[in-house]
Design an enzyme around this catalytic site. Structure first.
Site, PDB file in Angstrom:
ATOM      1  N   ARG A  97       1.078  -1.430  -0.413  1.00  6.47           N
ATOM      2  CA  ARG A  97      -0.210  -0.322  -0.065  1.00  6.47           C
ATOM      3  C   ARG A  97       0.977   1.646  -0.280  1.00  6.47           C
ATOM      4  NH1 ARG A  97      -4.088   2.890   3.393  1.00  6.47           N
ATOM      5  NH2 ARG A  97      -5.612   3.475   1.858  1.00  6.47           N
ATOM      6  N   HIS A 101       0.864   4.451  -2.908  1.00  2.83           N
ATOM      7  CA  HIS A 101       0.456   5.391  -1.902  1.00  2.83           C
ATOM      8  C   HIS A 101       1.388   6.105  -3.034  1.00  2.83           C
ATOM      9  CE1 HIS A 101      -3.535   5.518   0.082  1.00  2.83           C
ATOM     10  NE2 HIS A 101      -3.205   3.816  -0.547  1.00  2.83           N
ATOM     11  N   TRP A 246     -10.316  -8.802   2.187  1.00  2.58           N
ATOM     12  CA  TRP A 246     -11.369  -9.337   0.933  1.00  2.58           C
ATOM     13  C   TRP A 246     -11.145 -10.852   1.000  1.00  2.58           C
ATOM     14  CZ3 TRP A 246      -7.619  -4.741   1.445  1.00  2.58           C
ATOM     15  CH2 TRP A 246      -8.245  -3.766   1.406  1.00  2.58           C
TER      16      TRP A 246
HETATM   17  C1  HEM Z   1     -10.149   3.115  -5.824  1.00  4.92           C
HETATM   18  C2  HEM Z   1      -9.393   2.126  -5.875  1.00  4.92           C
HETATM   19  C3  HEM Z   1      -8.637   2.179  -4.290  1.00  4.92           C
HETATM   20  C4  HEM Z   1      -9.285   2.165  -3.053  1.00  4.92           C
HETATM   21  C5  HEM Z   1     -10.615   3.310  -3.349  1.00  4.92           C
HETATM   22  C6  HEM Z   1      -7.923   1.997  -1.926  1.00  4.92           C
HETATM   23  C7  HEM Z   1      -9.342   2.072  -0.653  1.00  4.92           C
HETATM   24  C8  HEM Z   1      -8.073   1.282   0.869  1.00  4.92           C
HETATM   25  C9  HEM Z   1      -8.770   1.325   2.014  1.00  4.92           C
HETATM   26  C10 HEM Z   1     -10.027   2.185   2.372  1.00  4.92           C
HETATM   27  C11 HEM Z   1      -7.542   0.399   2.690  1.00  4.92           C
HETATM   28  C12 HEM Z   1      -7.991   0.506   4.130  1.00  4.92           C
HETATM   29  C13 HEM Z   1      -6.137   1.179   4.333  1.00  4.92           C
HETATM   30  C14 HEM Z   1      -6.863   0.621   5.844  1.00  4.92           C
HETATM   31  O1  HEM Z   1      -7.917   0.718   6.749  1.00  4.92           O
HETATM   32  O2  HEM Z   1      -5.402  -0.069   6.227  1.00  4.92           O
HETATM   33  C15 HEM Z   1      -6.973  -0.099   1.483  1.00  4.92           C
HETATM   34  C16 HEM Z   1      -5.969  -0.851   1.905  1.00  4.92           C
HETATM   35  C17 HEM Z   1      -4.344  -1.816   1.120  1.00  4.92           C
HETATM   36  N1  HEM Z   1      -4.407  -1.800  -0.263  1.00  4.92           N
HETATM   37 FE1  HEM Z   1      -6.203  -0.420  -1.323  1.00  4.92          FE
HETATM   38  N2  HEM Z   1      -7.677   0.841  -2.719  1.00  4.92           N
HETATM   39  C18 HEM Z   1      -7.466   1.282  -3.872  1.00  4.92           C
HETATM   40  C19 HEM Z   1      -6.216   0.380  -4.409  1.00  4.92           C
HETATM   41  C20 HEM Z   1      -5.483   0.027  -4.127  1.00  4.92           C
HETATM   42  C21 HEM Z   1      -4.297  -0.841  -4.857  1.00  4.92           C
HETATM   43  C22 HEM Z   1      -3.732   0.014  -7.147  1.00  4.92           C
HETATM   44  C23 HEM Z   1      -3.757  -1.728  -4.495  1.00  4.92           C
HETATM   45  C24 HEM Z   1      -2.848  -2.201  -4.893  1.00  4.92           C
HETATM   46  C25 HEM Z   1      -2.086  -2.340  -6.220  1.00  4.92           C
HETATM   47  C26 HEM Z   1      -3.691  -1.520  -2.945  1.00  4.92           C
HETATM   48  C27 HEM Z   1      -3.324  -1.948  -2.468  1.00  4.92           C
HETATM   49  C28 HEM Z   1      -3.524  -2.049  -0.671  1.00  4.92           C
HETATM   50  C29 HEM Z   1      -3.381  -3.039   0.100  1.00  4.92           C
HETATM   51  C30 HEM Z   1      -2.287  -4.537   0.250  1.00  4.92           C
HETATM   52  C31 HEM Z   1      -4.378  -2.525   1.167  1.00  4.92           C
HETATM   53  C32 HEM Z   1      -3.944  -3.575   2.149  1.00  4.92           C
HETATM   54  C33 HEM Z   1      -3.209  -2.459   3.791  1.00  4.92           C
HETATM   55  C34 HEM Z   1      -2.689  -2.918   5.333  1.00  4.92           C
HETATM   56  O3  HEM Z   1      -3.264  -4.265   4.975  1.00  4.92           O
HETATM   57  O4  HEM Z   1      -2.585  -2.797   5.615  1.00  4.92           O
HETATM   58  N3  HEM Z   1      -5.371  -1.257  -3.110  1.00  4.92           N
HETATM   59  N4  HEM Z   1      -7.546   0.580   0.144  1.00  4.92           N
END
Ligand code: HEM
Length: 349
Positions: A97, A101, A246
């Site tokens: 992430r 980001h 997820w």
């Molecule tokens: C519409 C696009 C996206 C939205 C709105 C979104 C939103 C989010 C949100 C709200 C979280 C939770 C953060 C937390 O509470 O710790 C998250 C986690 C995460 N996202 Fe996304 N994301 C998007 C696209 C992506 C993309 C393109 C990637 C990587 C290629 C990605 C990788 C991840 C990963 C790996 C986590 C888990 C982080 C953890 O376990 O701490 N996301 N995302």
């Protein structure tokens, strides 16, 4: 007992540790141009391909030896394996992430010094950390900080993107081509807030406004990025406000997100938090409103179905598009060849 599958013998489900508190703030609708043509396949390239040749920054590196970077890769990978007492058993998801980001702030339409992307390493500044979408990511920065101390010649942009590459590969994902040479820029290069996508938006065109208009990806590429990214990790109430993973294997890179999105019956969760979906069967998984847009939009859904059926194609496409995400807005000299690192297992380390 936990419902989570073991990612490998190294990773066990561990209860959530506290992350940094979420910063409050308002959200803006990103500049989606209604009616803008959205290319539908990688053969039909988005604007980024031709890109605005001037809207890039030149990468340079004094350290070009592959062996040197493989050594840094190994150091990060060892720490990743050793420190399995975090979240679901790995820092890998949060490192992915962070890599996304620090890259996803790029705006191909912004010729100014605030164009974003991974080049300038500006998330080291509090101002960028305070972007509400970055809540919780300090944990990932802190995890990688010892390598900045050990390898001061490595820029933050290189370190954070390499951390994502290590994590994808060590969590069973495909090989990600990577190049070094990003350079740190100052506080005045911090990109504006609200470029990173805002999860409560359920409109498919909102997703396109971010991934196509600003980042230059096709529908297929955005589906691939989001679905493989969200196979990993979880949401944290004390970071984004959302809650849960997820997939049942949040420390493994898989195409399970696509299968679950199609196969499960998703209902709006009845709870005191932001609108999110939960699976009717186990009530232990989640989908964000933006994730659901990949199912409701017929063009997105075509690629969700493709990737649910064909894991090999899914991983191959992800490797290509994730690598390009990490390089948005950067021009690498011909002499800097893409590097492909061996995993610890391949080196038997
Ligand atoms: C519409 C696009 C996206 C939205 C709105 C979104 C939103 C989010 C949100 C709200 C979280 C939770 C953060 C937390 O509470 O710790 C998250 C986690 C995460 N996202 Fe996304 N994301 C998007 C696209 C992506 C993309 C393109 C990637 C990587 C290629 C990605 C990788 C991840 C990963 C790996 C986590 C888990 C982080 C953890 O376990 O701490 N996301 N995302």
């Amino acid at each position: 007992m936990s419902t989570f599958a073991k990612a490998s013998s190294k990773f066990n489900y561990k209860p959530l540790l506290a992350l940094a508190a979420a910063a409050a703030g308002g959200y803006g609708y990103v500049n989606y141009k209604k009616g803008a043509p959205a290319p539908q396949s990688p053969k039909n390239p988005a604007p980024a391909a031709s890109l605005l040749a001037t809207n890039v920054r030149e990468a340079t590196t004094s350290v070009s030896s592959f062996e040197k970077y493989q050594q840094i890769y190994n150091d990060i990978a060892k720490k990743l394996i050793d420190e399995d007492d975090y979240d679901d058993g790995s820092y890998g998801p949060i490192l992915v992430r962070l890599a996304w980001h620090c890259s996803g702030t790029y705006d191909q339409n912004d010729p100014s010094k605030n164009k974003g992307g991974s080049y300038a390493g500006t998330m080291r500044f509090q101002k960028e950390q305070d972007d509400p979408e970055n809540a919780g990511l300090k944990t990932a920065q802190d995890f990688l900080e010892p390598f900045k101390t050990k390898y001061p010649e490595l820029s933050y942009g290189d370190l954070w993107t390499l951390g994502g590459v290590v994590s994808i590969q060590e969590l069973g994902g495909p090989k990600i081509k990577w190049r070094p040479g990003r350079k740190e820029l100052g506080l005045d290069a911090v990109p504006p807030y609200h470029r990173l996508p805002h999860a409560p938006e359920e409109e498919p065109d909102y997703v396109r406004s971010v991934f196509h208009n600003r980042l230059g990806f096709t529908d297929q590429e955005m589906v691939c990025l989001i679905g493989v990214g969200h196979a990993l990790g979880r949401c944290h109430t004390n970071a984004s406000g959302f809650d849960g993973p997820w997939t049942f294997s949040p420390t493994m890179v898989t195409n399970d997100f696509f299968k679950l999105l199609l196969d499960e019956d998703w209902k709006v969760r009845d709870w005191n938090g932001p609108k999110q979906y939960t699976d009717s069967k186990t009530k232990s998984l989640m989908m964000l409103p933006t994730d659901m847009a990949l199912k409701t939009d017929s063009k997105f859904r075509e690629y969700v179905e493709l990737y649910a059926k064909d894991e090999e194609k899914c991983m191959k496409d992800f490797a290509d598009v994730f690598s390009r995400l990490l390089e948005l807005g950067i021009k690498f000299p011909d002499s800097t060849k893409p590097m492909v690192f061996k995993t610890l297992e391949e080196q038997d380390q």
